[in-house]
Design a protein around this motif. Structure first.
Motif, PDB file in Angstrom:
ATOM      1  N   ASN A  35     -16.177  33.116-103.654  1.00  0.00           N
ATOM      2  CA  ASN A  35     -16.995  33.014-105.037  1.00  0.00           C
ATOM      3  C   ASN A  35     -18.141  32.601-104.715  1.00  0.00           C
ATOM      4  O   ASN A  35     -18.549  31.288-104.517  1.00  0.00           O
ATOM      5  N   VAL A  36     -19.352  33.284-104.723  1.00  0.00           N
ATOM      6  CA  VAL A  36     -20.810  33.119-104.553  1.00  0.00           C
ATOM      7  C   VAL A  36     -21.376  32.675-105.920  1.00  0.00           C
ATOM      8  O   VAL A  36     -21.594  33.772-106.771  1.00  0.00           O
ATOM      9  N   GLU A  37     -21.884  31.496-106.161  1.00  0.00           N
ATOM     10  CA  GLU A  37     -22.664  31.266-107.197  1.00  0.00           C
ATOM     11  C   GLU A  37     -24.259  31.277-106.905  1.00  0.00           C
ATOM     12  O   GLU A  37     -24.521  31.102-105.539  1.00  0.00           O
ATOM     13  N   ARG A  38     -24.935  31.130-107.782  1.00  0.00           N
ATOM     14  CA  ARG A  38     -26.440  30.898-107.807  1.00  0.00           C
ATOM     15  C   ARG A  38     -26.893  29.688-108.439  1.00  0.00           C
ATOM     16  O   ARG A  38     -26.430  29.373-109.328  1.00  0.00           O
ATOM     17  N   LYS A  39     -27.626  28.730-107.490  1.00  0.00           N
ATOM     18  CA  LYS A  39     -27.978  27.569-107.915  1.00  0.00           C
ATOM     19  C   LYS A  39     -29.306  27.879-108.854  1.00  0.00           C
ATOM     20  O   LYS A  39     -29.839  29.174-109.008  1.00  0.00           O
ATOM     21  N   ALA A  40     -29.902  26.763-109.256  1.00  0.00           N
ATOM     22  CA  ALA A  40     -31.065  26.975-110.165  1.00  0.00           C
ATOM     23  C   ALA A  40     -32.211  27.771-109.454  1.00  0.00           C
ATOM     24  O   ALA A  40     -33.034  28.402-110.292  1.00  0.00           O
ATOM     25  N   SER A  42     -31.681  30.063-107.370  1.00  0.00           N
ATOM     26  CA  SER A  42     -31.298  31.379-107.211  1.00  0.00           C
ATOM     27  C   SER A  42     -30.721  31.330-105.656  1.00  0.00           C
ATOM     28  O   SER A  42     -30.274  32.554-105.226  1.00  0.00           O
ATOM     29  N   SER A  43     -30.836  30.185-104.971  1.00  0.00           N
ATOM     30  CA  SER A  43     -30.141  30.429-103.716  1.00  0.00           C
ATOM     31  C   SER A  43     -28.546  30.374-103.718  1.00  0.00           C
ATOM     32  O   SER A  43     -28.130  29.747-104.964  1.00  0.00           O
ATOM     33  N   PRO A  44     -27.933  31.090-102.956  1.00  0.00           N
ATOM     34  CA  PRO A  44     -26.205  31.064-103.088  1.00  0.00           C
ATOM     35  C   PRO A  44     -25.666  29.626-102.524  1.00  0.00           C
ATOM     36  O   PRO A  44     -26.269  29.143-101.658  1.00  0.00           O
ATOM     37  N   VAL A  45     -24.392  29.500-103.335  1.00  0.00           N
ATOM     38  CA  VAL A  45     -23.788  28.370-102.898  1.00  0.00           C
ATOM     39  C   VAL A  45     -22.281  28.919-103.044  1.00  0.00           C
ATOM     40  O   VAL A  45     -21.756  29.404-103.756  1.00  0.00           O
ATOM     41  N   THR A  46     -21.342  28.386-102.034  1.00  0.00           N
ATOM     42  CA  THR A  46     -19.998  28.829-101.992  1.00  0.00           C
ATOM     43  C   THR A  46     -19.063  27.422-102.082  1.00  0.00           C
ATOM     44  O   THR A  46     -19.404  26.394-101.932  1.00  0.00           O
ATOM     45  N   ILE A  84     -30.643   6.682 -93.817  1.00  0.00           N
ATOM     46  CA  ILE A  84     -30.373   7.878 -94.547  1.00  0.00           C
ATOM     47  C   ILE A  84     -29.678   8.959 -93.793  1.00  0.00           C
ATOM     48  O   ILE A  84     -30.565   9.287 -92.820  1.00  0.00           O
ATOM     49  N   TRP A  85     -28.553   9.499 -93.892  1.00  0.00           N
ATOM     50  CA  TRP A  85     -28.333  10.699 -93.351  1.00  0.00           C
ATOM     51  C   TRP A  85     -28.609  11.944 -94.117  1.00  0.00           C
ATOM     52  O   TRP A  85     -28.320  11.778 -95.351  1.00  0.00           O
ATOM     53  N   VAL A  86     -29.041  12.772 -93.385  1.00  0.00           N
ATOM     54  CA  VAL A  86     -29.601  14.093 -94.152  1.00  0.00           C
ATOM     55  C   VAL A  86     -28.543  15.426 -93.796  1.00  0.00           C
ATOM     56  O   VAL A  86     -28.633  15.502 -92.585  1.00  0.00           O
ATOM     57  N   LEU A  87     -27.859  15.929 -94.797  1.00  0.00           N
ATOM     58  CA  LEU A  87     -26.812  16.890 -94.438  1.00  0.00           C
ATOM     59  C   LEU A  87     -27.273  18.273 -94.994  1.00  0.00           C
ATOM     60  O   LEU A  87     -27.415  18.372 -96.249  1.00  0.00           O
ATOM     61  N   ASP A  88     -26.971  19.466 -94.152  1.00  0.00           N
ATOM     62  CA  ASP A  88     -27.042  20.678 -94.565  1.00  0.00           C
ATOM     63  C   ASP A  88     -25.725  21.370 -94.193  1.00  0.00           C
ATOM     64  O   ASP A  88     -25.506  21.391 -93.040  1.00  0.00           O
ATOM     65  N   PRO A  89     -24.537  21.495 -95.074  1.00  0.00           N
ATOM     66  CA  PRO A  89     -23.502  21.632 -94.553  1.00  0.00           C
ATOM     67  C   PRO A  89     -23.378  23.263 -93.981  1.00  0.00           C
ATOM     68  O   PRO A  89     -22.609  23.497 -92.982  1.00  0.00           O
ATOM     69  N   ILE A  90     -24.203  24.177 -94.597  1.00  0.00           N
ATOM     70  CA  ILE A  90     -24.292  25.501 -94.111  1.00  0.00           C
ATOM     71  C   ILE A  90     -25.671  25.924 -94.306  1.00  0.00           C
ATOM     72  O   ILE A  90     -26.285  26.571 -95.567  1.00  0.00           O
ATOM     73  N   ASP A  91     -26.390  25.868 -93.128  1.00  0.00           N
ATOM     74  CA  ASP A  91     -27.972  26.163 -93.242  1.00  0.00           C
ATOM     75  C   ASP A  91     -27.881  27.750 -93.092  1.00  0.00           C
ATOM     76  O   ASP A  91     -27.458  28.037 -91.765  1.00  0.00           O
ATOM     77  N   GLY A  92     -28.189  28.675 -93.895  1.00  0.00           N
ATOM     78  CA  GLY A  92     -27.935  29.926 -93.826  1.00  0.00           C
ATOM     79  C   GLY A  92     -26.899  30.321 -94.602  1.00  0.00           C
ATOM     80  O   GLY A  92     -26.222  31.358 -93.963  1.00  0.00           O
ATOM     81  N   THR A  93     -26.987  29.998 -95.784  1.00  0.00           N
ATOM     82  CA  THR A  93     -25.731  30.405 -96.592  1.00  0.00           C
ATOM     83  C   THR A  93     -25.654  32.159 -96.708  1.00  0.00           C
ATOM     84  O   THR A  93     -24.515  32.625 -96.874  1.00  0.00           O
ATOM     85  N   GLN A 164     -39.430  34.233 -98.272  1.00  0.00           N
ATOM     86  CA  GLN A 164     -39.615  32.900 -98.610  1.00  0.00           C
ATOM     87  C   GLN A 164     -41.094  32.596 -98.771  1.00  0.00           C
ATOM     88  O   GLN A 164     -41.439  31.553 -99.279  1.00  0.00           O
ATOM     89  N   PHE A 165     -42.092  33.398 -98.401  1.00  0.00           N
ATOM     90  CA  PHE A 165     -43.288  33.283 -98.762  1.00  0.00           C
ATOM     91  C   PHE A 165     -43.880  33.795-100.168  1.00  0.00           C
ATOM     92  O   PHE A 165     -43.703  35.016-100.550  1.00  0.00           O
ATOM     93  N   THR A 166     -44.750  33.038-100.776  1.00  0.00           N
ATOM     94  CA  THR A 166     -45.560  33.321-101.986  1.00  0.00           C
ATOM     95  C   THR A 166     -46.452  34.503-101.184  1.00  0.00           C
ATOM     96  O   THR A 166     -46.660  34.640-100.171  1.00  0.00           O
ATOM     97  N   PRO A 167     -47.105  35.226-102.243  1.00  0.00           N
ATOM     98  CA  PRO A 167     -48.097  36.226-101.806  1.00  0.00           C
ATOM     99  C   PRO A 167     -49.202  35.366-100.898  1.00  0.00           C
ATOM    100  O   PRO A 167     -49.624  36.119 -99.958  1.00  0.00           O
ATOM    101  N   GLN A 168     -49.637  34.364-101.111  1.00  0.00           N
ATOM    102  CA  GLN A 168     -50.697  33.607-100.573  1.00  0.00           C
ATOM    103  C   GLN A 168     -50.178  33.261 -99.319  1.00  0.00           C
ATOM    104  O   GLN A 168     -50.711  33.387 -97.985  1.00  0.00           O
ATOM    105  N   GLU A 169     -48.731  32.656 -99.042  1.00  0.00           N
ATOM    106  CA  GLU A 169     -48.094  32.245 -98.006  1.00  0.00           C
ATOM    107  C   GLU A 169     -48.118  33.401 -96.984  1.00  0.00           C
ATOM    108  O   GLU A 169     -48.220  33.377 -95.736  1.00  0.00           O
ATOM    109  N   ASN A 170     -47.668  34.434 -97.517  1.00  0.00           N
ATOM    110  CA  ASN A 170     -47.526  35.958 -96.617  1.00  0.00           C
ATOM    111  C   ASN A 170     -48.638  36.129 -96.049  1.00  0.00           C
ATOM    112  O   ASN A 170     -48.703  36.650 -94.810  1.00  0.00           O
ATOM    113  N   CYS A 171     -49.847  36.187 -96.794  1.00  0.00           N
ATOM    114  CA  CYS A 171     -51.172  36.420 -96.040  1.00  0.00           C
ATOM    115  C   CYS A 171     -51.396  35.559 -94.748  1.00  0.00           C
ATOM    116  O   CYS A 171     -51.867  35.973 -93.713  1.00  0.00           O
ATOM    117  N   VAL A 172     -50.941  34.219 -94.754  1.00  0.00           N
ATOM    118  CA  VAL A 172     -51.020  33.372 -93.794  1.00  0.00           C
ATOM    119  C   VAL A 172     -50.261  33.807 -92.659  1.00  0.00           C
ATOM    120  O   VAL A 172     -50.712  33.882 -91.490  1.00  0.00           O
TER     121      VAL A 172
END
Length: 266
Positions: A35-40, A42-46, A84-93, A164-172
């Motif tokens: 069941n794939v949900e969308r966070k605020a 718009s990234s997916p989470v399961t 502080i531990w920093v965790l990403d359970p699935i990087d690349g959902t 992942q880039f804004t128009p300005q970032e994409n130009c970079v």
């Protein structure tokens, strides 16, 4: 006499126990009906993301009850803790839910806000990078090193997605790409492991969160690379999420010059 153990040495076994807890869960959920949900944002989470982070937090509550934890799914607790531990359970959902095995689990330990230990674990590939600040990065237990290519014109440039880039970032990104030999998309955290092993030369990304990049800092730097924000500043919990990683200082300087000029021009 034995050399004194660093904080990272002391807690490396805990970091590895975290990915040991995550790995079987990731494998059990992979390529199943989710069941794939969308966070605020718009990234997916399961349910897999949440179950993995819960299992990792349970390990830390037992092993390091006084440490803070920042996780992608359940936020920050113990923010005033020295460690502080920093965790990403699935990087690349997005890869995970698409059946693509290029997702990873990220673990890092911060001491006074600075990453001193980082792990990139690729559950479906059986590949793990472990980095400690001030020590050589290890890939599956063997020291790894970044590429010695210092020329942009022969460099391979990676980014996870043009989206992942804004128009300005994409130009970079486009300006940097025009100065490189090739560019590729995809990979998420895997690209940084490949950079640490000498297969990728440059990575330019944006809109990343601390749980996306904190583990990468010790891995990349311990292999001989350089990883900063787009201004060349160290990555912190309050960084913008714009990340530039390069195989060596010379290549980083060359890329940063182009990125800085292109950013100012826009």
């Amino acid at each position: 006499m034995n050399a004194p153990r660093s904080i990272a040495d002391t807690f490396e076994s805990i970091a590895l126990s975290l990915v040991d807890a995550a790995r079987p869960l990731a494998k059990s959920y992979f390529r199943t009906t989710l069941n794939v949900e969308r966070k605020a944002d718009s990234s997916p989470v399961t349910e897999a993301d949440r179950a993995i982070e819960e299992s990792m937090r349970a390990v830390l509550r037992k092993a390091c009850p006084n440490h803070g934890i920042l996780g992608e799914e359940f936020g920050l607790s113990g923010q005033d803790a020295r460690y502080i531990w920093v965790l990403d359970p699935i990087d690349g959902t997005k890869s995970f839910v698409s059946g693509v095995p290029l997702f990873g689990t990220l673990v890092s330990l911060l001491e006074d806000g600075k990453p001193v230990l980082g792990v990139i674990d690729m559950p479906m590939l059986g590949e793990t990078w472990v980095g400690q600040i001030g020590k050589p990065t290890r890939f599956n237990g063997v020291p790894s090193h970044t590429s010695r290519n210092s020329r942009l014109e022969s460099a391979a440039l990676f980014a996870t997605s043009p989206d992942q880039f804004t128009p300005q970032e994409n130009c970079v990104f486009e300006e940097l790409g025009r100065n490189c030999a090739s560019r590729r998309f995809g990979g998420d955290c895997y690209s940084y492991g490949l950079l640490a092993s000498g297969h990728v030369d440059l990575i330019l990304e944006a809109e990343l969160q601390p749980y996306d990049f904190m583990a990468l800092v010790p891995v990349v730097s311990g292999a001989g690379g350089v990883i900063t924000d787009w201004s060349g500043a160290p990555l912190t919990l309050v960084s913008s999420g714009q990340v530039l990683a390069a195989a060596n200082p010379e290549l980083h300087r060359a890329a940063l010059e182009i990125v800085s000029k292109a950013n100012r021009a826009d």
